[in-house]
Design a protein around this motif. Structure first.
Motif, PDB file in Angstrom:
ATOM      1  N   ASN A  42      16.783   3.199 -40.079  1.00 26.61           N
ATOM      2  CA  ASN A  42      16.082   4.356 -40.652  1.00 26.61           C
ATOM      3  C   ASN A  42      14.556   4.222 -40.619  1.00 26.61           C
ATOM      4  O   ASN A  42      13.847   4.991 -41.275  1.00 26.61           O
ATOM      5  N   ALA A  43      14.072   3.254 -39.860  1.00 23.70           N
ATOM      6  CA  ALA A  43      12.621   3.102 -39.729  1.00 23.70           C
ATOM      7  C   ALA A  43      12.072   4.139 -38.758  1.00 23.70           C
ATOM      8  O   ALA A  43      12.775   4.633 -37.880  1.00 23.70           O
ATOM      9  N   ILE A  44      10.780   4.456 -38.915  1.00 24.36           N
ATOM     10  CA  ILE A  44      10.108   5.409 -38.029  1.00 24.36           C
ATOM     11  C   ILE A  44       9.125   4.632 -37.167  1.00 24.36           C
ATOM     12  O   ILE A  44       8.165   4.065 -37.682  1.00 24.36           O
ATOM     13  N   LEU A  45       9.394   4.595 -35.847  1.00 26.30           N
ATOM     14  CA  LEU A  45       8.586   3.823 -34.915  1.00 26.30           C
ATOM     15  C   LEU A  45       8.078   4.711 -33.786  1.00 26.30           C
ATOM     16  O   LEU A  45       8.066   4.326 -32.617  1.00 26.30           O
ATOM     17  N   VAL A  46       7.621   5.901 -34.117  1.00 25.40           N
ATOM     18  CA  VAL A  46       7.148   6.841 -33.114  1.00 25.40           C
ATOM     19  C   VAL A  46       5.941   6.250 -32.389  1.00 25.40           C
ATOM     20  O   VAL A  46       4.975   5.803 -33.010  1.00 25.40           O
ATOM     21  N   ALA A  47       6.030   6.211 -31.064  1.00 26.62           N
ATOM     22  CA  ALA A  47       4.948   5.703 -30.203  1.00 26.62           C
ATOM     23  C   ALA A  47       4.605   4.236 -30.492  1.00 26.62           C
ATOM     24  O   ALA A  47       3.500   3.773 -30.182  1.00 26.62           O
TER      25      ALA A  47
ATOM     26  N   ALA B 162      10.915   1.767 -43.161  1.00 22.69           N
ATOM     27  CA  ALA B 162       9.483   1.518 -42.977  1.00 22.69           C
ATOM     28  C   ALA B 162       8.892   2.506 -41.976  1.00 22.69           C
ATOM     29  O   ALA B 162       9.595   3.053 -41.124  1.00 22.69           O
ATOM     30  N   ILE B 163       7.582   2.730 -42.070  1.00 19.33           N
ATOM     31  CA  ILE B 163       6.882   3.651 -41.169  1.00 19.33           C
ATOM     32  C   ILE B 163       5.967   2.824 -40.277  1.00 19.33           C
ATOM     33  O   ILE B 163       5.051   2.159 -40.755  1.00 19.33           O
ATOM     34  N   LEU B 164       6.238   2.869 -38.948  1.00 20.48           N
ATOM     35  CA  LEU B 164       5.508   2.043 -37.998  1.00 20.48           C
ATOM     36  C   LEU B 164       4.998   2.885 -36.826  1.00 20.48           C
ATOM     37  O   LEU B 164       5.029   2.461 -35.675  1.00 20.48           O
ATOM     38  N   ASN B 165       4.495   4.062 -37.119  1.00 25.20           N
ATOM     39  CA  ASN B 165       3.995   4.927 -36.053  1.00 25.20           C
ATOM     40  C   ASN B 165       2.792   4.299 -35.365  1.00 25.20           C
ATOM     41  O   ASN B 165       1.810   3.927 -36.017  1.00 25.20           O
ATOM     42  N   GLY B 166       2.877   4.181 -34.036  1.00 23.75           N
ATOM     43  CA  GLY B 166       1.762   3.631 -33.269  1.00 23.75           C
ATOM     44  C   GLY B 166       1.503   2.157 -33.523  1.00 23.75           C
ATOM     45  O   GLY B 166       0.445   1.629 -33.175  1.00 23.75           O
TER      46      GLY B 166
ATOM     47  N   ALA C 207      17.117   4.784 -36.561  1.00 23.62           N
ATOM     48  CA  ALA C 207      15.656   4.677 -36.444  1.00 23.62           C
ATOM     49  C   ALA C 207      15.124   5.770 -35.510  1.00 23.62           C
ATOM     50  O   ALA C 207      15.816   6.252 -34.618  1.00 23.62           O
ATOM     51  N   ARG C 208      13.867   6.136 -35.733  1.00 20.05           N
ATOM     52  CA  ARG C 208      13.201   7.120 -34.854  1.00 20.05           C
ATOM     53  C   ARG C 208      12.208   6.361 -33.980  1.00 20.05           C
ATOM     54  O   ARG C 208      11.254   5.769 -34.486  1.00 20.05           O
ATOM     55  N   LEU C 209      12.472   6.398 -32.640  1.00 18.30           N
ATOM     56  CA  LEU C 209      11.661   5.651 -31.687  1.00 18.30           C
ATOM     57  C   LEU C 209      11.095   6.572 -30.616  1.00 18.30           C
ATOM     58  O   LEU C 209      10.895   6.155 -29.471  1.00 18.30           O
ATOM     59  N   ASN C 210      10.791   7.794 -30.995  1.00 19.66           N
ATOM     60  CA  ASN C 210      10.259   8.759 -30.037  1.00 19.66           C
ATOM     61  C   ASN C 210       9.000   8.201 -29.387  1.00 19.66           C
ATOM     62  O   ASN C 210       8.057   7.799 -30.065  1.00 19.66           O
TER      63      ASN C 210
ATOM     64  N   THR D 179       7.744   0.321 -46.304  1.00 21.23           N
ATOM     65  CA  THR D 179       6.332  -0.050 -46.177  1.00 21.23           C
ATOM     66  C   THR D 179       5.640   0.807 -45.124  1.00 21.23           C
ATOM     67  O   THR D 179       6.232   1.167 -44.112  1.00 21.23           O
ATOM     68  N   ASN D 180       4.364   1.098 -45.348  1.00 21.39           N
ATOM     69  CA  ASN D 180       3.562   1.853 -44.384  1.00 21.39           C
ATOM     70  C   ASN D 180       2.826   0.873 -43.481  1.00 21.39           C
ATOM     71  O   ASN D 180       1.903   0.186 -43.917  1.00 21.39           O
ATOM     72  N   LEU D 181       3.252   0.808 -42.209  1.00 25.36           N
ATOM     73  CA  LEU D 181       2.644  -0.081 -41.221  1.00 25.36           C
ATOM     74  C   LEU D 181       2.062   0.716 -40.057  1.00 25.36           C
ATOM     75  O   LEU D 181       1.926   0.203 -38.946  1.00 25.36           O
TER      76      LEU D 181
END
Length: 588
Positions: free
Chosen positions: A436-441, A417-421, A457-460, A397-399
């Motif tokens: 494998n979720a993307i939680l950048v920023a 899921a994509i949770l950037n910002g 997961a990516r938590l940059n 999901t795009n969040l």
């Protein structure tokens, strides 16, 4: 005329044949069995009634078919310019063989004794669209004129000598058919409505007719009256006989209809078929829409606040900007629906299918989305403050930039899921799958992550202020540049994690698995690493001032040549300290 008489004669022959069947002996022949329903015995009363019903139905159909043709015939010697007309008003210059008064009386006689069956409607439409001599536009205008007058109560309010519903009721009574005055009137009006809906649907699929045949069941909206209430009055009038009467008679014929700006508040439309219909800017607040089929319908800008849409089908529907606040959508199918900027504040979406739906910028404040399927949905910039998403499927999901502050995501699947910002502060993430979720920023401050999975997961650049990540699976996670100051990561699995340049001031890593983790350039000032597994980890250029490494496993650890070890505590109890480091620190 000869064709018509021959058809009637054939029906009478069939009628006589059906009566003769009941006089045959119970031991039937193979030929007799072939015309009987499997496993059914011949019973005289039922056979006669069945034959009579069929005969009556066929005769009524023949009469209706002939009348539909007759109502569009002009007087002999006259020509028509009907092809040039685009208005819905009956042209005054037409001189018709059957006048309005006679036509209205015939409509009541033909349509006043029961609801039209779908198979009859289908046959009639096939006749109308294939009949070369039938002027569809003229038929539409005449039926629409009748419908308008019927809606205004012109016929039922007529004088005793001129009351068409009453005349039809008396004719039916003479045939031993007992129907009340309102029943006759309602059946007639609803049957005409069905024919108009079918003509509209057919015409809107053809460029040469769509401008000439446009039907508004609730009247055409204008600037003076934004909402039109004509259809609601019809629904309530019909349901006065029996709750759900309108839906059971007309519900299946509403697909593709034009209900724009219609006021249908509190209406009972259970199980109705609105597939592909235009309900834009309509008011359906508090309406009972249980099990309604809205697939492909246009509901943009409509108001459905507090409506009951449980188990409704809204696949591919346009609900952009729609008010769905406090609406019951439990068990509904909203896959691929457009809900962008919709108001779903406090709506019940439990067990709903929202896969691939567009919920961007939607307001889902405190909505119930428990056990809902939101896989591959677009929730970017959506407001989900305090929403219940427990056990929901949010995979892929795009969040992006959504607000999930104080939301409950316990047990939810957010894998890939994509949770950037995204704002996940103070969110409940117990046993949540974020692998494998993307939680950048992303902001995970004070989030409850006990038992959560964040592997790969990516938590940059993510923020974890005050978050509890104890015993969380963070294996192979990317946390470079992330701020984990003061975060509890005791017993967490950070094996293979990337923590380069992360801010880990005062972070609790006690007994955490940091095997093969990359901590180069990170700030570990005051960090607690007692009992942690740092084997094969990379601590080069990390700031370790005040860090506690007591009982830590430092086997094959990598460090920098200019690493600062002063003020580091617990080195004397650390295990598997590399010999080179012992010599450098004088621990031999």
């Amino acid at each position: 005329m000869s064709t018509y008489l021959s058809q009637v004669w054939q029906l009478l022959r069939n009628y006589v044949r059906d009566i003769s069947l009941q006089e045959m002996p119970k031991t039937t022949s193979v030929e007799t069995e072939a015309v009987l329903p499997l496993g059914k015995s011949i019973k005289a009363d039922k056979s006669v009634k069945f034959a009579q019903d069929n005969l009556q139905s066929d005769l009524c159909f023949q009469r209706l078919k002939e009348s539909l043709k007759k109502w569009t015939i002009l007087k002999s010697g006259l020509t028509s310019k009907i092809g040039d007309q685009t208005s819905g008003t009956l042209p005054s210059e037409f001189c018709l063989r059957v006048g309005d008064r006679q036509m209205h009386e015939e409509i009541y006689d033909l349509l006043g004794n029961g609801a039209l069956k779908p198979e009859i409607v289908n046959e009639l439409m096939e006749l109308l669209v294939t009949g070369k001599k039938i002027r569809l536009e003229l038929l539409f205008w005449r039926l629409e004129d009748f419908y308008r007058r019927w809606c205004q109560g012109e016929f039922i309010d007529g004088t005793l000598d001129d009351n068409l519903p009453q005349k039809t009721r008396l004719k039916l009574a003479a045939q031993n058919i007992a129907l009340g005055l309102r029943q006759v009137d309602i059946y007639t009006g609803l049957n005409v409505l069905i024919l108009l809906l079918e003509l509209h649907r057919y015409a809107q699929e053809r460029d040469e007719l769509k401008q000439k045949i446009t039907f508004y069941p609730s009247a055409q909206p204008d600037t003076d009256n934004f909402f039109t209430s004509q259809l609601l009055r019809i629904i309530n009038y019909s349901d006065a006989l029996e709750i759900g009467n309108f839906s059971s008679i007309v519900g299946q014929f509403l697909k593709g209809g034009n209900f724009r700006n219609a006021y249908l508040g509190d209406a009972n439309l259970t199980g109705a078929d609105f597939r592909g219909a235009d309900l834009s800017h309509a008011y359906l607040g508090d309406a009972n829409l249980t099990g309604v089929n809205f697939s492909g319908a246009n509901l943009s800008g409509a108001n459905l606040g507090d409506a009951n849409l449980s188990s409704a089908n809204l696949t591919g529907a346009n609900l952009s900007g729609t008010d769905l606040s406090s609406t019951n959508l439990s068990g509904a199918n909203l896959s691929c629906a457009n809900l962008s900027r919709a108001d779903l504040n406090r709506a019940d979406l439990s067990s709903t299918n929202l896969s691939r739906a567009d919920l961007s910028h939607a307001d889902l404040n405190r909505a119930d989305l428990s056990s809902t399927n939101l896989s591959h949905a677009d929730l970017s910039n959506a407001i989900l403050f305090g929403a219940n998403l427990s056990e929901a499927n949010l995979s892929s999901t795009n969040l992006n930039h959504a607000d999930l502050c104080r939301a409950d995501l316990s047990g939810a699947d957010l894998s890939h899921a994509i949770l950037n910002g995204t704002n996940l502060s103070d969110t409940i993430l117990f046993s949540t799958n974020l692998s494998n979720a993307i939680l950048v920023a992303a902001d995970l401050s004070y989030a409850k992550l006990n038992g959560a999975k964040l592997n790969n997961a990516r938590l940059n650049g993510a923020m974890f202020l005050g978050a509890d990540l104890s015993s969380v699976d963070l294996s192979r996670v990317t946390l470079n540049d992330a701020d984990l100051s003061g975060v509890i990561l005791s017993d967490a699995d950070l094996s293979g994690a990337d923590l380069t340049d992360a801010i880990l001031f005062g972070t609790d890593f006690s007994y955490a698995n940091l095997k093969s983790a990359n901590l180069s350039g990170s700030n570990l000032s005051g960090a607690i690493l007692n009992g942690a597994d740092l084997s094969h980890s990379n601590l080069s250029y990390a700031i370790l001032g005040g860090a506690d490494l007591s009982d830590a496993n430092m086997e094959k650890m990598t460090w920098g040549k200019k690493q600062q070890w002063q003020d580091v505590r617990g080195l004397e109890t650390a295990v598997n300290v590399p010999e080179a480091l012992k010599e450098e620190l004088g621990l031999n």
